[in-house]
Design a protein around this motif. Sequence first.
Motif, PDB file in Angstrom:
ATOM      1  N   GLU A 193      67.169  61.053  25.097  1.00  0.00           N
ATOM      2  CA  GLU A 193      65.713  61.061  24.972  1.00  0.00           C
ATOM      3  C   GLU A 193      65.238  60.348  23.704  1.00  0.00           C
ATOM      4  O   GLU A 193      64.162  59.737  23.701  1.00  0.00           O
ATOM      5  CB  GLU A 193      65.190  62.499  24.985  1.00  0.00           C
ATOM      6  CG  GLU A 193      65.274  63.187  26.337  1.00  0.00           C
ATOM      7  CD  GLU A 193      66.607  63.898  26.546  1.00  0.00           C
ATOM      8  OE1 GLU A 193      66.720  64.687  27.500  1.00  0.00           O
ATOM      9  OE2 GLU A 193      67.549  63.645  25.755  1.00  0.00           O
ATOM     10  N   PHE A 229      59.438  67.086  32.160  1.00  0.00           N
ATOM     11  CA  PHE A 229      58.419  68.060  31.750  1.00  0.00           C
ATOM     12  C   PHE A 229      58.996  69.133  30.838  1.00  0.00           C
ATOM     13  O   PHE A 229      58.259  69.784  30.095  1.00  0.00           O
ATOM     14  CB  PHE A 229      57.752  68.697  32.979  1.00  0.00           C
ATOM     15  CG  PHE A 229      58.646  69.627  33.775  1.00  0.00           C
ATOM     16  CD1 PHE A 229      58.755  70.964  33.434  1.00  0.00           C
ATOM     17  CD2 PHE A 229      59.371  69.159  34.860  1.00  0.00           C
ATOM     18  CE1 PHE A 229      59.563  71.830  34.176  1.00  0.00           C
ATOM     19  CE2 PHE A 229      60.183  70.012  35.599  1.00  0.00           C
ATOM     20  CZ  PHE A 229      60.284  71.348  35.250  1.00  0.00           C
ATOM     21  N   GLN A 230      60.326  69.335  30.880  1.00  0.00           N
ATOM     22  CA  GLN A 230      60.968  70.296  29.992  1.00  0.00           C
ATOM     23  C   GLN A 230      61.167  69.724  28.592  1.00  0.00           C
ATOM     24  O   GLN A 230      61.290  70.476  27.621  1.00  0.00           O
ATOM     25  CB  GLN A 230      62.329  70.716  30.567  1.00  0.00           C
ATOM     26  CG  GLN A 230      62.229  71.472  31.885  1.00  0.00           C
ATOM     27  CD  GLN A 230      63.588  71.682  32.540  1.00  0.00           C
ATOM     28  OE1 GLN A 230      64.461  70.815  32.485  1.00  0.00           O
ATOM     29  NE2 GLN A 230      63.773  72.843  33.149  1.00  0.00           N
ATOM     30  N   SER A 286      59.162  66.875  27.195  1.00  0.00           N
ATOM     31  CA  SER A 286      57.958  66.351  26.547  1.00  0.00           C
ATOM     32  C   SER A 286      56.692  67.078  27.010  1.00  0.00           C
ATOM     33  O   SER A 286      56.441  67.190  28.210  1.00  0.00           O
ATOM     34  CB  SER A 286      57.801  64.855  26.841  1.00  0.00           C
ATOM     35  OG  SER A 286      56.581  64.366  26.335  1.00  0.00           O
ATOM     36  N   LYS A 287      55.896  67.537  26.039  1.00  0.00           N
ATOM     37  CA  LYS A 287      54.626  68.186  26.352  1.00  0.00           C
ATOM     38  C   LYS A 287      53.576  67.176  26.821  1.00  0.00           C
ATOM     39  O   LYS A 287      52.525  67.566  27.335  1.00  0.00           O
ATOM     40  CB  LYS A 287      54.120  68.937  25.132  1.00  0.00           C
ATOM     41  CG  LYS A 287      54.985  70.144  24.765  1.00  0.00           C
ATOM     42  CD  LYS A 287      54.421  70.883  23.575  1.00  0.00           C
ATOM     43  CE  LYS A 287      55.282  72.095  23.221  1.00  0.00           C
ATOM     44  NZ  LYS A 287      54.753  72.835  22.043  1.00  0.00           N
ATOM     45  N   GLU A 288      53.866  65.889  26.640  1.00  0.00           N
ATOM     46  CA  GLU A 288      52.932  64.860  27.114  1.00  0.00           C
ATOM     47  C   GLU A 288      52.953  64.750  28.633  1.00  0.00           C
ATOM     48  O   GLU A 288      52.017  64.220  29.237  1.00  0.00           O
ATOM     49  CB  GLU A 288      53.307  63.499  26.526  1.00  0.00           C
ATOM     50  CG  GLU A 288      53.086  63.326  25.048  1.00  0.00           C
ATOM     51  CD  GLU A 288      53.392  61.909  24.624  1.00  0.00           C
ATOM     52  OE1 GLU A 288      52.476  61.069  24.665  1.00  0.00           O
ATOM     53  OE2 GLU A 288      54.565  61.640  24.272  1.00  0.00           O
ATOM     54  N   GLN A 291      52.803  66.133  32.344  1.00  0.00           N
ATOM     55  CA  GLN A 291      52.159  67.226  33.054  1.00  0.00           C
ATOM     56  C   GLN A 291      52.761  67.383  34.448  1.00  0.00           C
ATOM     57  O   GLN A 291      52.764  66.444  35.243  1.00  0.00           O
ATOM     58  CB  GLN A 291      50.652  66.958  33.170  1.00  0.00           C
ATOM     59  CG  GLN A 291      49.958  66.723  31.837  1.00  0.00           C
ATOM     60  CD  GLN A 291      50.068  67.917  30.910  1.00  0.00           C
ATOM     61  OE1 GLN A 291      49.824  69.052  31.322  1.00  0.00           O
ATOM     62  NE2 GLN A 291      50.433  67.664  29.660  1.00  0.00           N
ATOM     63  N   THR A 292      53.271  68.582  34.723  1.00  0.00           N
ATOM     64  CA  THR A 292      53.836  68.868  36.041  1.00  0.00           C
ATOM     65  C   THR A 292      53.289  70.199  36.535  1.00  0.00           C
ATOM     66  O   THR A 292      53.420  71.215  35.837  1.00  0.00           O
ATOM     67  CB  THR A 292      55.375  68.952  35.973  1.00  0.00           C
ATOM     68  OG1 THR A 292      55.890  67.691  35.520  1.00  0.00           O
ATOM     69  CG2 THR A 292      55.971  69.259  37.339  1.00  0.00           C
ATOM     70  N   GLU A 331      52.896  73.784  38.127  1.00  0.00           N
ATOM     71  CA  GLU A 331      53.891  74.856  38.072  1.00  0.00           C
ATOM     72  C   GLU A 331      54.720  74.959  39.342  1.00  0.00           C
ATOM     73  O   GLU A 331      55.931  75.168  39.292  1.00  0.00           O
ATOM     74  CB  GLU A 331      53.196  76.192  37.797  1.00  0.00           C
ATOM     75  CG  GLU A 331      54.168  77.346  37.584  1.00  0.00           C
ATOM     76  CD  GLU A 331      53.459  78.642  37.231  1.00  0.00           C
ATOM     77  OE1 GLU A 331      54.126  79.694  37.222  1.00  0.00           O
ATOM     78  OE2 GLU A 331      52.237  78.605  36.962  1.00  0.00           O
TER      79      GLU A 331
END
Length: 236
Positions: free
Chosen positions: A45, A128-129, A131-133, A135-136, A138
């Motif tokens: 990453e 999504f796990q 990076s908080k950027e 969006q996925t 739930e």
Amino acid sequence: MRKLALAPILLLCLAATPAASLSDKPYISATDVDFPGLLPPPPAEASAAGKRDVQAIVDLQKNMTPERMAAIRSDLDQSVYTIAGPVLGPKFTKANFPMVGAFIDKVEKDGGVGVGPIKQKYKKLRPFQFSKEIQTPEDIAKAAGGPTYPSGHGTFGAEVALLLSMMVPEKRSELFARGWQYGEQRILSGVAYPSDWEGGHIGATVMVALMLQKPEFRADFEATKAEIRKGLGLAP
């Protein structure tokens, strides 16, 4: 993301040996190839390639629409009918083409001896796990589960595209476009990186090539091809 135009090469491996029902033998086994060593490691990453992976998803998600999200959710179903239905028409269902579904399900199941060990070797977190950027939703995140590399949906979409394009070459371009789109939905949803998608395509191509070397696979392929061409009203 590179497209693999290997279907014409794989066609050379086929022999016309019809079968009445699917073989009980696995199409591929863990001894056929060193699957964990098959693919290069996924990009870390923090590496330049890894950062490009993350940014690609962030950029794609800027153009998300409700319609595209609905398409992503409909493609959560890992089924040949989900992938190929838009190309082959509304009559392409399990009721009308049962052998196609059984054959592709067996390809996916037996191919798990390749995908599973690679996922467990690298155990890479999903986008999504990391990076908080990214969006996925739930429900989509919960349905993903497990490591991300290589993409299971990317692998499956490529397998379907490779195999059905050999059975129905009249729709080759459309089947490849749809198989690729099926895997790309995972990138846009934030549960897979572009590198996961590419890894899935490489793995799918190698596994299909290995399966084509097995007489039981070729027999089942020909029987399935006969069903699909007859059902679609195409010449044998």
